[in-house]
Structures are given as C-alpha cells and as structure tokens.
Design a protein around this motif. Structure first.
Motif, PDB file in Angstrom:
ATOM      1  N   ALA A 137       0.819  -1.207   0.000  1.00  0.00           N
ATOM      2  CA  ALA A 137       0.000   0.000   0.000  1.00  0.00           C
ATOM      3  C   ALA A 137       0.856   1.262   0.000  1.00  0.00           C
ATOM      4  O   ALA A 137       0.454   2.295  -0.528  1.00  0.00           O
ATOM      5  N   GLY A 276      -5.486   2.456  -2.608  1.00  0.00           N
ATOM      6  CA  GLY A 276      -4.665   1.323  -2.188  1.00  0.00           C
ATOM      7  C   GLY A 276      -5.084   0.839  -0.823  1.00  0.00           C
ATOM      8  O   GLY A 276      -5.352   1.618   0.070  1.00  0.00           O
ATOM      9  N   GLU A 304      -4.078  -8.527   1.366  1.00  0.00           N
ATOM     10  CA  GLU A 304      -4.535  -7.350   0.642  1.00  0.00           C
ATOM     11  C   GLU A 304      -5.631  -7.710  -0.338  1.00  0.00           C
ATOM     12  O   GLU A 304      -6.534  -6.918  -0.594  1.00  0.00           O
TER      13      GLU A 304
END
Length: 507
Positions: A137, A276, A304
C-alpha cells in the motif's frame, strides 16, 4: 530516500553528523549500536506486544525512551574533553538517527525545529509511514507516508515549550532512566502511554487482562476487601473469578454514532489518489485468519486481496495464538497492578471508551468490560463508540458528532463541575481512534498545531495514528480555533489545561 549525504557540521568544532565513513579526522563516533542501555533496543523501531512483521512498512520514529537515551548519551560524549563527536548512521537508520539528533538539538541545546531544518534540510522532508500499513500500500499515492522527520522535530519543540519535556532529562542519567522505565512499564503492563500530562491513551484493558503473558495486567481489580497488592502479579484465582463476573454482567449496548461524510478539506493530499488497501493486523480484515484455535499469518498479497471497501477495518488486534517470533516488551517489566489500582494511583478520574463492546478482536475474548466496574469505584466512565470500518468511516477519522460529544465529555461539560484528574481514552488497540481523539483534546486544551502533535504522538505512543486519513486530518489543524471552526466546538478552552497535572511520560 534521497542521495548519499556528506558529513554535516552541526556545532562547529563539537558535533557533526553523517553516513558511516563520511567523517575524517580523530573524532568520538556515536552510532546506535554503541548505546548499550537495554531500553534503547539498539534504536530499532518496535511496538510493545506486537511482532515486527505486523507493523507493515513502518520503521520509525524512535520511541520517547529511545529518544531520551540517545540525547543523554550524546550529551555525555559532548561533555568529554577535546575530540569532537561524530554521529554516524547506516543508510537504513538515517531517518531515525535524524529524528533523535534533531531532538537533542531542540531539547539539549534549545534550538528551534526551524534551526534544525536549516542545518539538516535534506533530512527534514524524509517521510515516516504510519504503522499497520502494508509495504504494498505504501507504493500507492493513497498509502504514501505523510509525516516527516520535520514533524518529529516540531513535536519535540512543542513538548519542550509546553513543559512536557525538560532539558534536565537529557543531562541527568537518573532522570532519563526513570522516564524510560515509566514508558516501558505503562506500555508493557497496560498497552498505553501518557500522550501529554493529563491524557493517557491505551488499548481496551481486556486485551491485556486476557493476554496469557504473565507480565501484563491480568486482573481488572483486586479481590474485595483485600488491601493494596504489591506489584508481584495478580492472584490467578481472583483473576478467574472476576473475569467470570465480567462475562456474567449485562452489557446494554451504548448509543451508536453514525459516520457521515467527512470534511473533504481534511483530505486534500489524498483526494483523487489510488484507493490502495491499508492492511491491519485484524481477525476480520487481513493479516491473520482463523483456523479453529490456530491463527495463521497470511502473506501481504493474500491479505490485501481480502481487503475490500466492504470488509476493511483500520483496526489492530492482538493475535495471542500466532506464536509469532519477535513480539517485544513484556520481558522487561514485573507483573502489573490490577487495572483499577492503576487508574486510582495515577489520578485518572475519567475513562472514555471509543470502541464498541464486541467488535472483532474483543468478541473473541468475551468482549469489553462492564462500565459499572469502573463507576462503582468513583471513576467516571463514558462511551463514545466510533466505527473504524473503512466502508463506514473514511480512514477511521471519527465523524463530527462523535468528536463534539467526545470533547464535551472530556471537558466534563454539563456534569459535576471541572475535574482536576487525568482523562484516559481507549479504543480496542489504542493506536487509531483513541489517539486521534486524544490529539484533538490536546489541541483543544493547549492550542497546539496538529502537525507537531502528530510527530509527538508517534514518539510518545509508537504505533499510533494508523491511517493516512488520520495523518492528513491532524496535519490540517493549525490550532484550537481551527479545530473549533471545523467541528463547531465552543472555543473557550484557554484555561482548560490548568487542572490537568497528572503524570506524563517524562514528567
């Protein structure tokens, strides 16, 4: 990181700074590895109770105890006769060494942060990402770090100017040791820290009471009728009885606060950026997933992929059963006092809980505590529950109605008159919602800029401020008037801090 920097003179004939090997001549060299005090931890960035791998891409800044130990060690070397001192760093240490060198110049030499920037302009703008954000990120414009080394220097100057830090703690090794001991004691035993005098931030106490590590707080209160217990740990039988009592109590749900859209002016530096994902160590939002009694660490890519706008929360959960190597802190301190003893002995008169009772990370251990356990001992308790769900609140920045209610309760508006004791603010993990709201309270009481307070909070409570949006919101506040304007608060707090004289991290 910017290019290789040459040796820089900070104090002519006395102090210079630069990469290892950049200084010529006969000098006294000081590197992080040369400081042997165990509390300094060789300058490594750590968050007590958490394994290093859970911190995402965060590498600093150093905690308050590390900062003060470095300042003291540098002071001692500068008191020596003859040779100038050269502070050197390895490339990966540059940001953290810059923070503590600047802290020494501010605290030990009386410089302003602006003066430090004048001699270290290349270092001032180096960015320090917040904890719990994944390295993946960080590569996006949304997750990119916003706090800088300059913010940390500004925070130390603010703490000095407000009287929260004193030059003597740099010059006196005993004072430095006491400050470090207090920091580690509260971090280990209660997973909390004094943000400023009168404001303590921490995790929900049940997360430490339920921690199987015997060095943490393991009881909410001592058995009825028993005198004050020495700091040798809680009685296991009493622990079990009172944990059972907590579980059996009715827990009426506190009022839920909605999370309307935030003031977009707070987020100018993230507007239009990539969305993100922000990774957190959470049983519901990535980092850890449950398999019966065993929690298994996922890779960054796996966790993620599971983070979506619908299920992501910016929350930090202790994963007791992971067996993750490298968790820090609790082996340095003896067993803790029961939680209520801590509140009473530290002069805490108000507890503000900003987490829900059964959110992920608490539900698995039986939920939060019953407020009556606090109020029955003469301590005021209030609930201002705020969601940290990404889909409900933008970046875990609390909504305006929650902020207004929180400030009103913290200032004791409409209650039994002003209180002189300290305020304790906690969420579940004690890093995001609680620290953000506590920072707003500090701005309201002391009229300090949010950017400086961001730098200070990250030093005083490692791991705090958990999202780029929280960073941006704090950095946007220039002081009390700005805070009041944005949230519709009464701007009448000029004398509010006078009664708050409780212990701070270093006072």
């Amino acid at each position: 990181m910017t290019g290789v920097m040459a040796c820089k003179t900070l104090i002519p004939q006395r102090l210079s700074y630069g990469p290892a090997g950049s200084a010529a001549g006969d000098r006294v060299r000081l590197a992080f590895a040369d400081i042997t005090a165990p509390e300094f931890r060789e300058g490594r960035y750590e968050v007590c109770h958490y394994a290093r791998g859970s911190l995402g891409g965060c590498t600093g800044p150093p905690a308050i105890d590390q900062t003060l130990w470095f300042c003291h060690e540098l002071h001692v070397r500068l008191q020596g006769e003859g040779k100038p001192v050269f502070v050197e760093y390895a490339p990966e240490q540059r940001k953290n060494v810059a923070v503590v060198v600047g802290a020494y110049l501010v605290l030990g030499r009386g410089w302003s942060a602006r003066q430090v920037r004048g001699v270290l302009p290349e270092d001032a703008g180096l960015a320090l990402p917040c904890s719990w954000v994944s390295t993946k990120a960080l590569a996006t414009s949304h997750g990119a770090p916003r706090m800088t080394v300059q913010d940390c220097w500004e925070g130390v100057q603010m703490a000095r100017d407000q009287g929260w830090l004193r030059k003597e703690v740099v010059e006196d090794g005993v004072m430095a040791s006491l400050a470090a001991s207090l920091f580690w004691r509260t971090s280990c035993e209660y997973d909390g820290a004094w943000l400023v005098p009168g404001v303590f931030v921490m995790a929900d106490p049940m997360t430490t009471i339920m921690d199987p590590n015997p060095q943490t707080c393991s009881a909410f209160r001592r058995p009825s009728g028993e005198g004050h217990r020495p700091h040798g740990g809680a009685d296991p039988t009493a622990e079990e009885a009172y944990l059972h009592e907590i579980e059996e109590l009715d827990r009426p749900p506190p009022p839920t606060l909605s999370c309307p859209d935030q003031d977009e002016t707070f987020f100018d530096d993230v507007k239009g950026a990539s969305t993100g994902a922000v990774q957190s160590l959470s049983t519901t939002s990535g980092g850890v997933r449950d398999r019966g009694d065993l929690q298994v660490r996922e890779s960054d890519d796996e966790s993620e992929d599971r983070l979506s706008e619908d299920n992501s929360v910016h929350t930090v959960c202790k994963a007791y059963d992971t067996g993750a190597p490298g968790s820090t802190g609790c082996d340095l301190r003896p067993g803790a006092r029961p939680f209520l003893d801590f509140l009473q002995e530290e002069g805490i008169e108000t507890v503000l809980r900003v987490n829900f009772l059964d959110e992920p990370g608490l539900a698995e251990i039986g939920g939060s505590y019953e407020a009556k356990l606090v109020t029955n001992h003469g301590i005021r308790h209030e609930d201002v529950p705020v969601s940290d769900s990404k889909s409900e609140c933008k970046g875990a920045v609390p909504p305006r109605d929650a902020i207004r209610r929180f400030i009103s309760l913290a200032m004791n508006d409409g209650h039994d008159g002003p209180r002189g004791g300290a305020v304790l603010v906690h969420c579940k993990g004690g890093f995001g919602r609680s620290v953000f709201l506590a920072c707003l309270l500090v701005i309201y009481r002391h009229d300090v800029p949010g950017r400086s307070l961001l730098g200070w909070a990250r030093i005083a409570r490692p791991g705090s401020i958990t999202t780029p949006e929280q960073e941006a919101a704090l950095r946007a506040l220039s002081g009390r008037a700005d805070l009041c304007r944005r949230y519709g608060l009464p701007c009448e707090a000029e004398g509010a801090a006078a009664g708050a004289q409780a212990c701070c991290t270093v006072s």
